[in-house]
Write an enzyme that holds these catalytic residues in place. Structure first.
Site, short mmCIF file in Angstrom:
data_model
loop_
_atom_site.label_atom_id
_atom_site.label_comp_id
_atom_site.label_asym_id
_atom_site.label_seq_id
_atom_site.Cartn_x
_atom_site.Cartn_y
_atom_site.Cartn_z
N ARG A 121 0.92 -1.10 -0.05
CA ARG A 121 0.10 -0.02 -0.06
C ARG A 121 1.09 1.28 0.10
O ARG A 121 1.99 1.27 0.41
CB ARG A 121 -0.81 0.02 1.21
CG ARG A 121 -2.22 -1.03 1.34
CD ARG A 121 -3.22 -0.40 0.19
NE ARG A 121 -4.25 -1.47 0.36
CZ ARG A 121 -4.57 -2.50 -0.37
NH1 ARG A 121 -3.61 -2.65 -1.57
NH2 ARG A 121 -5.39 -3.12 -0.40
N GLU A 151 -3.71 7.79 -4.20
CA GLU A 151 -4.23 7.31 -5.36
C GLU A 151 -5.50 7.93 -5.84
O GLU A 151 -6.40 8.17 -4.96
CB GLU A 151 -4.26 5.70 -5.41
CG GLU A 151 -2.86 4.97 -5.27
CD GLU A 151 -3.12 3.55 -4.84
OE1 GLU A 151 -4.20 3.11 -5.30
OE2 GLU A 151 -2.08 3.10 -4.50
N HIS A 154 -1.43 0.78 -9.41
CA HIS A 154 -2.43 -0.24 -8.55
C HIS A 154 -3.00 -1.27 -9.48
O HIS A 154 -4.48 -1.54 -9.33
CB HIS A 154 -3.47 0.64 -7.76
CG HIS A 154 -3.91 -0.20 -6.47
ND1 HIS A 154 -4.10 0.22 -5.23
CD2 HIS A 154 -3.97 -1.55 -6.13
CE1 HIS A 154 -4.35 -0.64 -4.26
NE2 HIS A 154 -4.05 -1.86 -4.96
P1 NAP Z 1 -1.23 -12.05 4.34
O1 NAP Z 1 -1.10 -13.42 3.85
O2 NAP Z 1 -1.94 -11.89 5.47
O3 NAP Z 1 0.25 -11.50 4.73
C1 NAP Z 1 0.57 -10.22 5.36
C2 NAP Z 1 1.98 -10.32 5.87
O4 NAP Z 1 2.12 -9.12 6.54
C3 NAP Z 1 2.08 -11.33 7.05
O5 NAP Z 1 3.24 -12.11 6.93
C4 NAP Z 1 1.99 -10.57 8.37
O6 NAP Z 1 3.03 -11.20 9.16
C5 NAP Z 1 2.69 -9.08 7.86
N1 NAP Z 1 2.07 -8.20 8.55
C6 NAP Z 1 1.07 -7.91 8.98
N2 NAP Z 1 0.80 -6.71 9.71
C7 NAP Z 1 2.01 -6.45 9.71
C8 NAP Z 1 2.66 -5.08 10.53
N3 NAP Z 1 1.79 -4.27 11.25
N4 NAP Z 1 3.91 -4.87 10.13
C9 NAP Z 1 4.75 -5.72 9.58
N5 NAP Z 1 4.11 -6.69 8.93
C10 NAP Z 1 3.05 -7.19 9.08
O7 NAP Z 1 -1.61 -11.14 3.26
P2 NAP Z 1 -1.39 -11.23 1.58
O8 NAP Z 1 -2.51 -11.88 0.99
O9 NAP Z 1 -0.20 -11.72 1.37
O10 NAP Z 1 -1.68 -9.62 1.20
C11 NAP Z 1 -0.60 -8.73 1.74
C12 NAP Z 1 -0.97 -7.27 1.43
O11 NAP Z 1 -0.66 -7.17 0.01
C13 NAP Z 1 -2.51 -7.11 1.44
O12 NAP Z 1 -2.98 -6.58 2.75
C14 NAP Z 1 -2.66 -5.51 0.41
O13 NAP Z 1 -1.83 -4.44 1.28
C15 NAP Z 1 -1.42 -5.95 -0.57
N6 NAP Z 1 -1.82 -6.16 -1.82
C16 NAP Z 1 -1.55 -5.23 -2.65
C17 NAP Z 1 -2.26 -5.49 -4.00
C18 NAP Z 1 -2.04 -4.64 -5.05
O14 NAP Z 1 -2.87 -4.62 -5.99
N7 NAP Z 1 -0.87 -3.87 -5.15
C19 NAP Z 1 -2.98 -6.60 -4.43
C20 NAP Z 1 -2.99 -7.57 -3.49
C21 NAP Z 1 -2.57 -7.26 -2.02
P3 NAP Z 1 2.86 -11.07 10.73
O15 NAP Z 1 1.51 -11.29 11.23
O16 NAP Z 1 3.94 -11.63 11.54
O17 NAP Z 1 2.81 -9.41 10.98
C1 8YV Z 2 -7.23 -4.29 -5.95
C2 8YV Z 2 -5.65 -4.96 -3.81
O1 8YV Z 2 -6.36 -3.33 -6.67
O2 8YV Z 2 -6.34 -6.99 -3.19
C3 8YV Z 2 -6.11 -5.98 -2.96
O3 8YV Z 2 -5.64 -5.65 -1.65
O4 8YV Z 2 -5.36 -3.66 -3.31
C4 8YV Z 2 -6.06 -5.12 -5.20
O5 8YV Z 2 -6.07 -6.41 -5.53
C5 8YV Z 2 -8.30 -4.09 -5.42
O6 8YV Z 2 -8.91 -4.42 -4.31
C6 8YV Z 2 -9.10 -4.13 -6.70
O7 8YV Z 2 -10.01 -2.91 -6.70
#
Ligand code: NAP
Ligand code: 8YV
Length: 320
Positions: free
Chosen positions: A237, A266, A284
């Site tokens: 994020r 954004e 994004h």
């Molecule tokens: P996940 O499996 O829940 O993994 C999240 C990781 O972050 C865990 O390893 C967790 O470890 C760590 N974490 C949680 N809180 C934290 C904190 N306060 N400080 C440091 N580390 C922390 O989630 P995921 O499915 O991999 O998704 C992760 C993130 O990717 C989403 O929450 C979202 O923000 C981002 N994302 C972005 C996009 C995009 O379009 N760019 C798409 C999908 C996801 P601990 O529990 O040990 O802290």
């Molecule tokens: C998407 C995301 O861009 O899954 C997330 O956390 O940020 C992305 O997959 C979004 O949620 C779709 O608008």
């Protein structure tokens, strides 16, 4: 379900066309995202709304949740739920769902893509050909190789681990990770301090949740610890990085380059960031393949169906 019984659903973010058509058939939809007068729509339909569909970017705040006294469920089209006021939902017993797993591989691909584009200066290379510089000036200067470089991952969850697999496959070394907890099943070194992790690596990859707990986790001090040869890749994020500090570090060469899919405000991206050559920008779009977005949208549809049929939710998010 007859027309009169259709639950009212507030749509903050339009999902995929097929899923929207399914929702349209099952519910009375209120298209908040395109409403010319959003406050008027909320005043008008809020008292009847039983479900909200939102996204990783746009979610209901406390005021919106309070304006919907009959709200039962918030279904997020995304895995990150930091845009939703989950405390306000928990206080009222409102369920929250998200779309984990189905997007993991595409988001990890995007992290790899941004990393390779930053290392190999892919945007500049493309322009080198298009602008005729290749013909006029000859080959572009060599770039950096990622091979053998050390990587630190902030947020080694589903996506972070999928990124680690890809980076190891291209010969990079995962030198450590940062999170709230050390993971017993993970052999990589755990760093409880992001500055120490940044100091130990050449590349910092962000794949943690957004929200208050991670706001500006990547501070000026973290960027300085990463150093003038360091790369930052962010698919988490925009809020996780102090964007003003990042722009200054990129402008002054205090870090080498960045690959960014997410930004603090954004879709507004600061002009100073857009002018920089040592940054690769993506809107994004890490999960934005048609196939993955369809799978995410189907999960939204299926969670709403389960909720209104009184069945267990497919992908519930526990209260904070
Ligand atoms: P996940 O499996 O829940 O993994 C999240 C990781 O972050 C865990 O390893 C967790 O470890 C760590 N974490 C949680 N809180 C934290 C904190 N306060 N400080 C440091 N580390 C922390 O989630 P995921 O499915 O991999 O998704 C992760 C993130 O990717 C989403 O929450 C979202 O923000 C981002 N994302 C972005 C996009 C995009 O379009 N760019 C798409 C999908 C996801 P601990 O529990 O040990 O802290
Ligand atoms: C998407 C995301 O861009 O899954 C997330 O956390 O940020 C992305 O997959 C979004 O949620 C779709 O608008």
């Amino acid at each position: 379900m007859s027309g009169a019984e259709k639950p009212d659903v507030l749509i903050l973010w339009p999902i995929r066309p097929k899923a929207m058509a399914t929702l349209e058939a099952r519910y009375r939809l209120h298209h908040y995202y395109s409403a010319p007068d959003k406050a008027a729509m909320l005043r008008d339909v809020g008292p009847r709304v039983r479900a909200i569909v939102c996204s990783g970017e746009v979610g209901p705040d406390r005021a919106m949740i309070e304006a919907c006294p009959k709200l039962e469920i918030v279904a997020c089209f995304g895995v990150g739920v930091d845009a939703i006021d989950r405390v306000a939902c928990a206080e009222r017993g409102i369920a929250v769902t998200n779309t984990p797993d189905v997007l993991t591989e595409d988001v990890a691909d995007t992290a790899l893509m941004l990393l390779l584009m930053a290392f190999r200066r892919a945007v500049e290379a493309d322009a080198w050909v298009r602008s005729g510089r290749w013909e006029r000036e000859g080959p572009m200067p060599p770039t950096d190789s990622p091979r053998g470089k050390k990587v630190g991952i902030i947020g080694l969850g589903r996506i972070g681990k999928a990124i680690a697999r890809r980076l190891e496959a291209i010969g990079m070394e995962i030198a450590g990770y940062h999170g709230r907890h050390r993971q017993a099943a993970v052999a990589y070194a755990f760093y409880d301090d992001p500055v120490a992790l940044a100091r130990a690596v050449d590349v910092l990859v962000l794949s943690c949740p957004g929200g208050a707990a991670t706001r500006h986790l990547v501070s000026a001090a973290v960027l300085d610890a990463l150093g003038p040869e360091g790369y930052l890749i962010n698919v988490a994020r925009g809020s996780v990085v102090d964007e003003a500090a990042l722009i200054a570090a990129l402008e002054e060469g205090r870090i080498k380059a960045a690959g960014l899919d997410v930004f603090e405000q954004e879709p507004r991206v600061p002009e100073r960031l857009r002018r920089l050559e040592n940054v690769v920008l993506s809107p994004h779009a890490a999960s934005a393949t048609a196939q993955t977005r369809d799978a995410m949208a189907q999960l939204v549809v299926d969670n709403l169906e389960a909720h209104f049929a009184g069945r267990p939710l497919l992908t519930p998010v526990p209260p904070p």
